[in-house]
Design an enzyme around this catalytic site. Structure first.
Site, mmCIF file in Angstrom:
data_model
loop_
_atom_site.group_PDB
_atom_site.id
_atom_site.type_symbol
_atom_site.label_atom_id
_atom_site.label_comp_id
_atom_site.label_asym_id
_atom_site.label_seq_id
_atom_site.Cartn_x
_atom_site.Cartn_y
_atom_site.Cartn_z
ATOM 1 N N CYS A 45 0.839 -1.210 0.000
ATOM 2 C CA CYS A 45 0.000 0.000 0.000
ATOM 3 C C CYS A 45 0.868 1.251 0.000
ATOM 4 O O CYS A 45 0.536 2.248 -0.665
ATOM 5 C CB CYS A 45 -0.905 0.023 1.232
ATOM 6 S SG CYS A 45 -1.981 -1.409 1.367
HETATM 7 C C1 BEZ Z 1 0.614 -4.643 1.877
HETATM 8 O O1 BEZ Z 1 0.241 -3.524 1.570
HETATM 9 O O2 BEZ Z 1 1.782 -4.985 1.752
HETATM 10 C C2 BEZ Z 1 -0.369 -5.643 2.416
HETATM 11 C C3 BEZ Z 1 -1.501 -5.209 3.080
HETATM 12 C C4 BEZ Z 1 -2.368 -6.148 3.606
HETATM 13 C C5 BEZ Z 1 -2.107 -7.494 3.465
HETATM 14 C C6 BEZ Z 1 -0.968 -7.910 2.776
HETATM 15 C C7 BEZ Z 1 -0.103 -6.981 2.251
#
Ligand code: BEZ
Length: 211
Positions: A45
């Protein structure tokens, strides 16, 4: 039922990092991209939000406003913005909805309980000036999205809203386009003065009309 193409995008008023925003008023006569991410302070994210911020000129060129969302509170969004700026080299320059009570996430079906019942999936809704949904996209938490692809689709949507054409596989702005099958050859000669090539009666190729 999940939101489908052509449905009215549900209107809402929500608290964001830029203050209270009403979706329809915020978009006014322009285009919108409403997208969710699973959680603040997560790695994929962080890269996505930095990339969306860096594309500001591209969104502006297309008269498109971007709004992010997760079920985290605004205060978390604001603290996370510092990390995004530090690691991605761009500060978030669009509103992020703090949807802790999931109002907007539920309205748009952004929580898929069989994937995760507490986090939003990576949803994207492109909303047209008529406030109808023009594109939906859902990615899993583990896969970052390609926002250049979202821009490419917006280019296609904006072109095909104006001209009787569609855009072929892997098309990008400036490439040749396809004349809508409903247009007769006679009408096509008038509408597409640059000419067209008939590969099949249903497959007629012409230069992009507004280039
Ligand atoms: C991420 O943004 O890396 C992420 C967010 C939630 C679950 C898995 C990865």
């Amino acid at each position: 039922m999940a939101l489908q193409l052509g449905d009215a995008a549900p209107d809402f008023t929500a608290e964001t990092t830029d203050g209270k925003i009403n979706l329809y008023e915020y978009l006014a006569d322009g285009w919108g991209v409403l997208f969710s991410h699973p959680r603040d302070f997560t790695p994929v994210c962080t890269t996505e939000l930095g990339a969306v911020a860096k594309l500001k000129d591209e969104w502006d060129k297309r008269n498109t406003k971007v709004i992010g969302l997760s079920v985290d509170p605004i205060e978390d969004h604001e603290r996370w913005m510092d990390d995004i700026e530090e690691t991605q080299g761009a500060r978030v320059n669009f509103p992020m909805i703090g949807d802790a009570d999931r109002t907007v996430a539920d309205l748009y079906g952004m929580i898929h309980p069989n994937a995760n019942d507490t986090q939003t999936v990576r949803s994207v809704f492109v909303i047209g000036p008529d406030k109808n949904v023009k594109l939906t996209l859902t990615y899993p938490a583990s896969t970052g999205r390609n926002f250049d692809e979202i821009l490419r689709v917006i280019d296609s949507l904006q072109l095909t809203a104006k001209y009787s054409v569609s855009t072929p596989v892997n098309w990008k702005d400036g490439d040749d386009v396809i004349i809508a099958p409903a247009i007769s050859d006679e009408d096509a000669k008038v509408k597409f003065p640059k000419g067209f090539e008939t590969k099949k009666p249903y497959l007629r190729i012409t230069p992009q009309p507004n280039k």
